[in-house]
Every structure is written in structure tokens, then in C-alpha cells.
Design a protein around this motif. Structure first.
Motif, PDB file in Angstrom:
ATOM      1  N   SER A  91       0.799  -1.276   0.064  1.00 15.04           N
ATOM      2  CA  SER A  91       0.068   0.069  -0.153  1.00 15.04           C
ATOM      3  C   SER A  91       0.952   1.100  -0.068  1.00 15.04           C
ATOM      4  N   ILE A  92       0.315   2.250  -0.618  1.00 12.32           N
ATOM      5  CA  ILE A  92       1.175   3.586  -0.989  1.00 12.32           C
ATOM      6  C   ILE A  92       1.078   4.301   0.510  1.00 12.32           C
ATOM      7  N   MET A  93       2.197   4.652   1.069  1.00  9.82           N
ATOM      8  CA  MET A  93       2.099   5.563   2.317  1.00  9.82           C
ATOM      9  C   MET A  93       1.468   6.990   1.893  1.00  9.82           C
ATOM     10  N   LYS A  94       0.770   7.284   3.055  1.00 12.11           N
ATOM     11  CA  LYS A  94       0.571   8.748   2.988  1.00 12.11           C
ATOM     12  C   LYS A  94       1.349   9.669   3.628  1.00 12.11           C
ATOM     13  N   GLY A  95       1.624  11.026   3.268  1.00 12.67           N
ATOM     14  CA  GLY A  95       2.417  11.797   3.915  1.00 12.67           C
ATOM     15  C   GLY A  95       3.520  12.264   3.318  1.00 12.67           C
ATOM     16  N   THR A  96       4.802  11.879   3.701  1.00 12.35           N
ATOM     17  CA  THR A  96       6.202  12.327   3.547  1.00 12.35           C
ATOM     18  C   THR A  96       7.029  11.283   3.629  1.00 12.35           C
ATOM     19  N   THR A  97       8.079  11.421   3.021  1.00 11.15           N
ATOM     20  CA  THR A  97       9.251  10.504   3.007  1.00 11.15           C
ATOM     21  C   THR A  97      10.166  10.867   4.121  1.00 11.15           C
ATOM     22  N   ASP A  98      11.171  10.124   4.477  1.00 13.14           N
ATOM     23  CA  ASP A  98      11.893  10.314   5.643  1.00 13.14           C
ATOM     24  C   ASP A  98      12.662  11.743   5.778  1.00 13.14           C
ATOM     25  N   ASN A  99      12.838  12.191   4.344  1.00 13.39           N
ATOM     26  CA  ASN A  99      13.524  13.626   4.186  1.00 13.39           C
ATOM     27  C   ASN A  99      12.496  14.857   3.949  1.00 13.39           C
ATOM     28  N   GLY A 100      11.414  14.431   4.201  1.00 12.21           N
ATOM     29  CA  GLY A 100      10.231  15.274   4.061  1.00 12.21           C
ATOM     30  C   GLY A 100       9.534  15.743   2.650  1.00 12.21           C
ATOM     31  N   LEU A 101       9.768  14.920   1.824  1.00  8.19           N
ATOM     32  CA  LEU A 101       9.260  15.080   0.422  1.00  8.19           C
ATOM     33  C   LEU A 101       7.884  14.550   0.426  1.00  8.19           C
ATOM     34  N   LEU A 102       6.967  15.130  -0.203  1.00  5.98           N
ATOM     35  CA  LEU A 102       5.788  14.674  -0.325  1.00  5.98           C
ATOM     36  C   LEU A 102       5.512  13.638  -1.004  1.00  5.98           C
ATOM     37  N   LEU A 103       4.720  12.634  -0.567  1.00 10.70           N
ATOM     38  CA  LEU A 103       4.427  11.310  -1.318  1.00 10.70           C
ATOM     39  C   LEU A 103       2.983  11.698  -2.073  1.00 10.70           C
ATOM     40  N   PRO A 104       2.897  10.711  -3.265  1.00 10.21           N
ATOM     41  CA  PRO A 104       1.610  10.813  -3.939  1.00 10.21           C
ATOM     42  C   PRO A 104       0.310  10.124  -2.998  1.00 10.21           C
ATOM     43  N   GLU A 105      -0.788  10.581  -3.092  1.00  9.58           N
ATOM     44  CA  GLU A 105      -1.889   9.853  -2.482  1.00  9.58           C
ATOM     45  C   GLU A 105      -2.892   9.486  -3.495  1.00  9.58           C
ATOM     46  N   PRO A 106      -2.769   8.228  -3.879  1.00  5.07           N
ATOM     47  CA  PRO A 106      -3.821   8.139  -5.189  1.00  5.07           C
ATOM     48  C   PRO A 106      -4.822   7.607  -4.898  1.00  5.07           C
ATOM     49  N   ASP A 107      -5.744   7.819  -5.759  1.00  3.57           N
ATOM     50  CA  ASP A 107      -7.317   7.510  -5.293  1.00  3.57           C
ATOM     51  C   ASP A 107      -7.515   6.092  -6.014  1.00  3.57           C
ATOM     52  N   GLU A 108      -8.813   5.625  -6.104  1.00  2.00           N
ATOM     53  CA  GLU A 108      -9.141   4.534  -6.648  1.00  2.00           C
ATOM     54  C   GLU A 108      -8.743   4.406  -8.132  1.00  2.00           C
ATOM     55  N   ASP A 109      -9.186   5.463  -8.984  1.00  2.00           N
ATOM     56  CA  ASP A 109      -8.986   5.563 -10.261  1.00  2.00           C
ATOM     57  C   ASP A 109      -7.455   5.529 -10.890  1.00  2.00           C
ATOM     58  N   GLY A 110      -6.707   6.410  -9.878  1.00  2.00           N
ATOM     59  CA  GLY A 110      -5.217   6.519 -10.032  1.00  2.00           C
ATOM     60  C   GLY A 110      -4.414   5.605  -9.731  1.00  2.00           C
ATOM     61  N   ALA A 111      -4.812   4.546  -8.639  1.00  2.00           N
ATOM     62  CA  ALA A 111      -3.897   3.460  -8.188  1.00  2.00           C
ATOM     63  C   ALA A 111      -2.998   2.666  -9.273  1.00  2.00           C
ATOM     64  N   PRO A 112      -3.718   2.311 -10.543  1.00  2.00           N
ATOM     65  CA  PRO A 112      -2.829   1.559 -11.398  1.00  2.00           C
ATOM     66  C   PRO A 112      -1.830   2.336 -11.871  1.00  2.00           C
ATOM     67  N   PHE A 113      -1.835   3.570 -12.119  1.00  2.00           N
ATOM     68  CA  PHE A 113      -0.779   4.517 -12.630  1.00  2.00           C
ATOM     69  C   PHE A 113       0.281   4.371 -11.745  1.00  2.00           C
ATOM     70  N   TRP A 114       0.150   4.281 -10.328  1.00  2.00           N
ATOM     71  CA  TRP A 114       1.273   4.007  -9.238  1.00  2.00           C
ATOM     72  C   TRP A 114       1.851   2.838  -9.235  1.00  2.00           C
ATOM     73  N   GLU A 115       0.821   1.722  -9.451  1.00  2.45           N
ATOM     74  CA  GLU A 115       1.331   0.121  -9.492  1.00  2.45           C
ATOM     75  C   GLU A 115       2.283  -0.058 -10.625  1.00  2.45           C
ATOM     76  N   PHE A 116       1.881   0.496 -11.820  1.00  3.03           N
ATOM     77  CA  PHE A 116       2.637   0.322 -12.840  1.00  3.03           C
ATOM     78  C   PHE A 116       4.021   1.090 -12.954  1.00  3.03           C
ATOM     79  N   ALA A 117       4.078   2.198 -12.111  1.00  2.76           N
ATOM     80  CA  ALA A 117       5.041   3.037 -12.006  1.00  2.76           C
ATOM     81  C   ALA A 117       6.242   2.284 -11.104  1.00  2.76           C
ATOM     82  N   ALA A 118       5.453   1.606 -10.082  1.00  4.88           N
ATOM     83  CA  ALA A 118       6.453   0.830  -9.031  1.00  4.88           C
ATOM     84  C   ALA A 118       6.983  -0.394 -10.049  1.00  4.88           C
ATOM     85  N   ARG A 119       6.690  -0.691 -11.112  1.00  4.82           N
ATOM     86  CA  ARG A 119       7.147  -1.882 -11.963  1.00  4.82           C
ATOM     87  C   ARG A 119       8.216  -1.157 -13.012  1.00  4.82           C
ATOM     88  N   GLY A 120       8.265  -0.022 -13.143  1.00  2.00           N
ATOM     89  CA  GLY A 120       8.932   0.759 -13.971  1.00  2.00           C
ATOM     90  C   GLY A 120       8.247   0.957 -15.277  1.00  2.00           C
TER      91      GLY A 120
END
Length: 154
Positions: free
Chosen positions: A3-32
Motif C-alpha cells: 500500500s502507498i504510504m500517505k504523507g512524506t518521506t523520511d527527508n520530508g518530500l511529499l508522497l503521492p496519495e492515489p485514489d481508486e482511479d489512479g492507483a493502477p498508474f502508481w502500481e505500473f510505475a513501481a514496476r518501471g
């Protein structure tokens, strides 16, 4: 995918907060893979992802693999005041990339010198509207991978 973490990274950069429609975009990105949602009926591509095709109103969707090539359509160089983690890297670029295989699809990101390079790793003087770019993927946190962009001809 984890699952994609909400909030920020350890160094304070913002993380994406995908919704149901956009979740596949991030899943494909994780696979390059850079994929864009399209209509399974009329074949029109759409971004950002959404449940219904704006062209034919079909709810039948699919995700099509893109070449990962594009060009710099627009950019800005944010300056402080910013969130602390971003202020430390200012000035950095925020770009709009128009995809080569889908000219009306534009993604927001950053041009960097290498996939894991900091946001300020490219001299702003090297950015030009129309410059050819190619996608690279960076893992910001465990299970969170984002597309970034490299100059095609550094």
C-alpha cells in the motif's frame, strides 16, 4: 504492490496519495512502466485517470503502455517560501511533459540528472521548451515509485 504510504518521506518530500482511479498508474510505475488510462471502447487516452471516458462516456477502461518519451511542454522554478524539504533544494524545476505517443497527455514531474538525483540536480539554464525527455523511475519510499524525467541529450 504494498500500500502507498500517505504523507512524506523520511527527508520530508511529499508522497503521492492515489485514489481508486489512479492507483493502477502508481502500481505500473513501481514496476518501471509508464502507462496511461484509455477507453476500451473508443480508444481515447485520458489523464488524469477517471472512471468515465470524457469522449464517449464509457466506463470500460484499460491501461496502455507508453514509450516513456516526451518533450518539455512547460516548467517553473519554485523559490522559497516552500515546505522545508523543498526549500533546501530550491531552485529546482517542476515540469509539464507532453508524451510523444499521446500528444494531448501531459504529466507533471521533475527533470533530474539521474533517477535518484536530487530535485536540483539539473541546472535550470539547461531547460528549454520542446527539449526531448525520457522517463526514469525513482523509489521515494518503500512501495512508492514516481516517474521523473531525464534530458534525452544531456
Amino acid at each position: 504492490m504494498s500500500s502507498i504510504m500517505k504523507g512524506t518521506t523520511d527527508n520530508g518530500l511529499l508522497l503521492p496519495e492515489p485514489d481508486e482511479d489512479g492507483a493502477p498508474f502508481w502500481e505500473f510505475a513501481a514496476r518501471g512502466e509508464l502507462r496511461v488510462q484509455g477507453c476500451a471502447d473508443c480508444h481515447a487516452l485520458r489523464f488524469p485517470p477517471r472512471p468515465c471516458c470524457p469522449r464517449c462516456r464509457s466506463f470500460a477502461g484499460e491501461w496502455r503502455r507508453m514509450s516513456g518519451r516526451g518533450h518539455l511542454w512547460s516548467y517553473v522554478l519554485p523559490h522559497p517560501p516552500l515546505l522545508p524539504a523543498y526549500a533546501q533544494q530550491a531552485p529546482y524545476n517542476v515540469v509539464v511533459v507532453e508524451l510523444a505517443d499521446a500528444p494531448r497527455i501531459r504529466l507533471v514531474g521533475n527533470v533530474v540528472a539521474a533517477p535518484d538525483a536530487p530535485l536540483d540536480s539539473v541546472d535550470p539554464a539547461r531547460l528549454r521548451i520542446g527539449a526531448p525527455l525520457r522517463v526514469a523511475f525513482t523509489e521515494l519510499a518503500e512501495g512508492v515509485t514516481v516517474p521523473r524525467w531525464l534530458l534525452e541529450r544531456p
